[in-house]
Design a protein around this motif. Structure first.
Motif: not given
Length: 287
Positions: A10-38
């Motif tokens: 389950r952990s391996l599946f979750t890791f790669f699933f979240i990796l896929l979701m992160a790629r779909l959400m796109g790149k954003k610098q940490i310094a530019q994250l809003t409270f909503f993103d956080y």
């Protein structure tokens, strides 16, 4: 299946699933994250951790929950890009804390910021004196940006109309003792010239060099292997030979760069004469 194996899978599946979701959400610098993103990131992380180790939670339920949050986040991000009103509604707007050198106490109170918080934000921007600050703005990311007064802004070459040569991205030309020949030729340098440059900095051969980098002005930074560092004087004869080849390579480079046909012919002619000279004296320069 043993319980620990279930958690591993389950952990391996979750890791790669979240990796896929992160790629779909796109790149954003940490310094530019809003409270909503956080907050969204924390929520998705909690869902993912539950999916990995909570055996009573069906994986499909967690996948649906995470997918909904990811899809909504993407839709909101796209909406914020396309509409200024929607972006202001979701992300808020910057708040001016200091204007024309004056602190706006009402705005500080509006964003629940104390004077100490303001001073800490200014110090992070190397503004230790309030008198140096013209404008300070609290961005939607929670960071404070500062514009100093004109008289307190460091001078730049442009301010004093000083011409400077443009800098470009430096390039690695030796990695782990191997010369990146294609890149070196693209930059307009020869291996003979590079060999002379690394010899100046204590290397006898390319294999003694861990990394070598050339900047846009032709300066070479050389990092030798720890066991290959030398303290003795570089031998002068091989170095002279390398310097002559560097001059020849420079002439050929100048010939390629110039559009003046007479100058181009002159550079090539001088390069050939220098090659003849090198051929004649090379036997005497070998150790």
């Amino acid at each position: 299946m043993p319980e620990y194996m279930v958690i591993v899978v389950r952990s391996l599946f979750t890791f790669f699933f979240i990796l896929l979701m992160a790629r779909l959400m796109g790149k954003k610098q940490i310094a530019q994250l809003t409270f909503f993103d956080y907050i969204t990131g924390i929520t998705i992380g909690n869902m993912a951790s539950a999916m990995a180790i909570n055996a009573s939670l069906q994986p499909i339920d967690a996948i649906i929950g995470v997918s909904i949050f990811v899809v909504l986040t993407i839709l909101i991000a796209r909406g914020a890009v396309g509409s200024m009103k929607f972006r202001k509604l979701v992300e808020g707007s910057p708040t001016i804390l200091i204007r024309n050198g004056n602190i706006l106490e009402k705005n500080l109170s509006k964003v629940n910021m104390s004077f100490d918080d303001l001073m800490m934000g200014l110090r992070n921007k190397n503004a230790f004196k309030l008198d140096d600050v013209e404008t300070a703005v609290l961005e939607t990311s929670g960071k404070i940006t500062v514009m100093k007064k004109t008289e307190n802004t460091p001078l730049t070459p442009k301010d004093i109309q000083l011409p400077v040569e443009s800098e470009h991205t430096p390039s690695l030309v030796i990695v782990d003792g191997s010369v990146l020949t294609t890149r070196l030729r693209y930059l307009g340098y020869s291996e003979e010239w590079l060999h002379g440059e690394v010899m100046k900095q204590g290397a006898s051969h390319f294999k003694d060099v861990y990394l070598a980098q050339i900047d846009s002005k032709g300066n070479v930074y050389v990092d030798l292997y720890d066991e290959g560092r030398k303290t003795e004087q570089v031998k002068q004869k091989p170095l002279l030979s390398a310097q002559l080849r560097k001059i020849q390579a420079d002439m050929e480079s100048f010939a390629i760069q110039t559009d003046n046909q007479a100058a181009k012919q002159m550079y090539y002619s001088q390069s050939r004469e220098l090659q003849n000279l090198i051929d004649q004296i090379n036997p005497y320069l070998k150790e």
